[in-house]
Write an enzyme that holds these catalytic residues in place. Structure first.
Site, PDB file in Angstrom:
ATOM      1  N   THR A 186       0.869  -1.178   0.000  1.00 35.93           N
ATOM      2  CA  THR A 186       0.000   0.000   0.000  1.00 35.93           C
ATOM      3  C   THR A 186       0.907   1.230   0.000  1.00 35.93           C
ATOM      4  O   THR A 186       2.084   1.129   0.359  1.00 35.93           O
ATOM      5  CB  THR A 186      -0.890   0.025   1.250  1.00 35.93           C
ATOM      6  N   LYS A 438     -14.685  16.433  11.109  1.00 37.92           N
ATOM      7  CA  LYS A 438     -15.706  16.265  12.139  1.00 37.92           C
ATOM      8  C   LYS A 438     -15.988  17.639  12.756  1.00 37.92           C
ATOM      9  O   LYS A 438     -15.192  18.129  13.547  1.00 37.92           O
ATOM     10  CB  LYS A 438     -15.252  15.278  13.223  1.00 37.92           C
ATOM     11  N   TRP A 443     -20.378  15.391  10.049  1.00 40.38           N
ATOM     12  CA  TRP A 443     -19.280  15.146   9.114  1.00 40.38           C
ATOM     13  C   TRP A 443     -19.357  16.089   7.918  1.00 40.38           C
ATOM     14  O   TRP A 443     -20.423  16.276   7.338  1.00 40.38           O
ATOM     15  CB  TRP A 443     -19.351  13.708   8.588  1.00 40.38           C
TER      16      TRP A 443
END
Ligand code: AMP
Length: 552
Positions: A186, A438, A443
């Site tokens: 990754t 947040k 959100w």
């Protein structure tokens, strides 16, 4: 009544099948590479004996089934030979990301315990800082275009000499489909990169998926130029899809980041299919606009890795290039979903759907879940939660057992992407779980805000992060890059004014900071970690525009 048993063959799904196809069916198909010393042209027919020789050479070097063979290389025909020889002889192809920092490369090679490393000559400087730090590597092999045979490194073998020294055939061993075929790390935006290990079976089924018309739809008639690097999630599966279908392969070598080279190569080689991340297309679209050139033969421009800003899709449409939006990740091989949109929609609806991450590929199952309770959320186009997936080409863990929490107890992979789902299954990614802002218990999608800012005519690109705020927990701050012709001529007020009728009032950013360039990760995504680390605290006091007070 006795149960009837399935009477089909236990045919092992392995990449040897793809090799068989290129050898028997696609000999005449071309593989073209822009090398340092000009365009190199070969065919699958010419490549197969070289693949056999390469497998022999690997065996002679002591590579055994399951051993990791690393590549640090551009998209080239030689890299493609490695893509076949290594897994088909039973070893594991480990493609190293050439844009990683030396300490990440060091970590990855040691974590994977690579045994042999193939390196492009132009990338030798990347190896220099690793000298003496990657002891598992027993043999280095140089992929050189020019006369230099060892790149000045003692003990380094030359690829061409290695291949030339062997005979043309190789008795491929019998493989089991569960064996590892390839691994890819990754990109490590948080913490160390983690190794994803693909099996022969997963790659085989993934390849079939990539070929499906409703997915990427790779076919024999295509000439494919994968701009996406071969080290980035197996170049999205294209190297094997190209071989399976028998499409022509066109590689830009180390010139992938240069729009002029890409356009010339695409024109000269009659390319029909391009694939890459949005930043590549941003550069290409600007070049086409500037020069007036067009690529009428290109029917598909696959774009994934980050969301496509609407402005980019519209610009590409205006130069005659139709983008096909796809979503996925290293852990999903990477095909996750594709936004194929068929006729029957209004123009506005059509572009809206093309900008979603599309619908999940056949073979993969998807759900969204509440980040706190873990409960599955409805597909109502409103609720948003973490995407979880499962299927035959989805990872079930990482090499060396890192991060076991990425799997749920009931066997789904937690992607870390936050999305809402429409009732008919279109995925709309709104953020990464770690990037979502947040604010006041709600959100804010940094991605949606970025797209709104990037639609401003004077803005080239923009990244949004949440910065700590004493009252609201976090508030959005925009880091914007003005288009060169508007440098110094666009203000924070102007951008905020522009956003007012495009996003909810409480989403309006507290600040717009102008920068020269958005920092990017090794695979071309906005590097918000870097932005966060260098960001000064929010200075403007919350005037009018406080999140809750002005919510409608
Ligand atoms: P990587 O493993 O480097 O390919 O990164 C995978 C991540 O890139 C995903 O988890 C998403 O966060 C992001 N990504 C990939 N494709 C898209 C897309 N089409 N839209 C938005 N984000 C994407």
């Amino acid at each position: 009544m006795a149960a009837v048993e399935g009477l089909m063959q236990d045919y092992e799904l392995s990449l040897q099948h793809v090799l068989w196809r290129i050898e028997r069916l696609h000999q005449k198909k071309e593989v073209v590479t822009k090398r340092n010393d000009g365009v190199h042209r070969t065919t699958y027919g010419e490549m197969v004996p070289r693949i056999n020789r390469l497998a022999r050479a690997l065996k002679r070097l002591g590579v055994k089934p399951g051993d990791r063979v690393a590549t640090l290389a551009w998209n080239t025909d030689r890299h493609l030979e490695l893509y076949y020889a290594v897994p088909c002889m039973g070893a594991v192809l480990h493609t190293l990301n050439l844009r990683l920092f030396p300490q990440h490369l060091e970590f990855i090679v040691n974590d994977a315990q690579d045994k042999v490393l193939f390196v492009d000559q132009t990338l030798l400087p990347l190896l220099k800082p690793l000298e003496g730090k990657i002891p598992s590597i027993q043999t280095y092999v140089l992929l050189a275009d020019g006369p230099s045979k060892d790149g000045g490194v003692t003990g380094m073998l030359d690829y061409e000499s290695l291949v030339a020294a062997e005979s043309d055939s190789y008795p491929w061993p019998k493989l089991s489909e569960r064996m590892a075929a390839a691994m890819c790390y990754t990109s490590g935006t948080t913490g160390n990169p983690k190794g994803v290990v693909y099996s022969h079976r997963s790659q085989f089924i993934h390849t079939m998926g990539v070929l499906q018309r409703d997915n990427l739809g790779v076919s024999e008639g295509d000439a494919i130029l994968p701009v996406v690097p071969m080290f980035h999630a197996n170049s999205w599966g294209l190297p094997y899809a190209i071989g399976m279908a028998g499409a022509k392969a066109v590689f830009a070598g180390r010139f992938s980041a240069d729009p002029k080279s890409l356009v010339e190569l695409a024109e000269e080689e009659d390319v029909t299919f391009l694939a890459g991340v949005p930043t590549v297309w941003l550069g290409l679209a600007a070049y086409l606009k500037e020069t007036g050139k067009r690529l009428p033969k290109v029917t598909t421009v696959v774009c994934g890795g980050s969301a496509i800003p609407r402005s980019l899709m519209e610009t590409m449409d205006s130069v005659g290039l139709r983008m096909l939006h796809a979503w996925g990740m290293t852990e999903t091989s990477p095909l996750g979903s594709v936004a194929r949109v068929y006729p029957g929609h209004s123009p506005e609806e059509e572009i809206r759907l093309r900008l979603t991450q599309g619908r999940v590929a056949p073979g993969v199952e998807i759900r969204i879940t509440d980040p706190v309770s873990g409960e599955e959320l409805p597909w109502d186009g409103v609720a948003f939660g973490e995407i979880q997936v499962r299927g035959p080409w989805i990872a079930r863990g990482y090499h060396n057992g890192y991060d076991p929490d990425k799997m749920t107890e009931d066997g789904w992979f937690r992607t870390g992407d936050v999305a809402k789902m429409s009732p008919d299954g279109y995925i709309q990614i709104v953020d990464r779980t770690k990037d979502v802002i947040k604010s006041g218990g709600e959100w804010i999608s940094s991605v949606e805000l970025e797209n709104a800012v990037m639609a401003h005519p004077k803005i080239l690109e923009a990244a949004v992060i949440g910065l700590p705020h004493p009252k609201w927990d976090e508030r959005p701050v925009v880091f914007a890059v003005a288009k060169p012709e508007f440098k110094g001529q666009v203000t924070q007020e102007e951008v905020i004014e522009y956003l007012k009728d495009k996003v909810a009032k409480w989403w309006l950013p507290d600040e717009v900071r102008f920068i020269d360039e958005v920092p990017k990760t090794s695979v071309g995504k906005f590097d918000k970690k870097v932005l966060r680390a260098g960001a000064a605290a929010i200075t403007t006091s919350q005037k009018e525009g406080t999140p809750q007070a002005t919510r409608n």
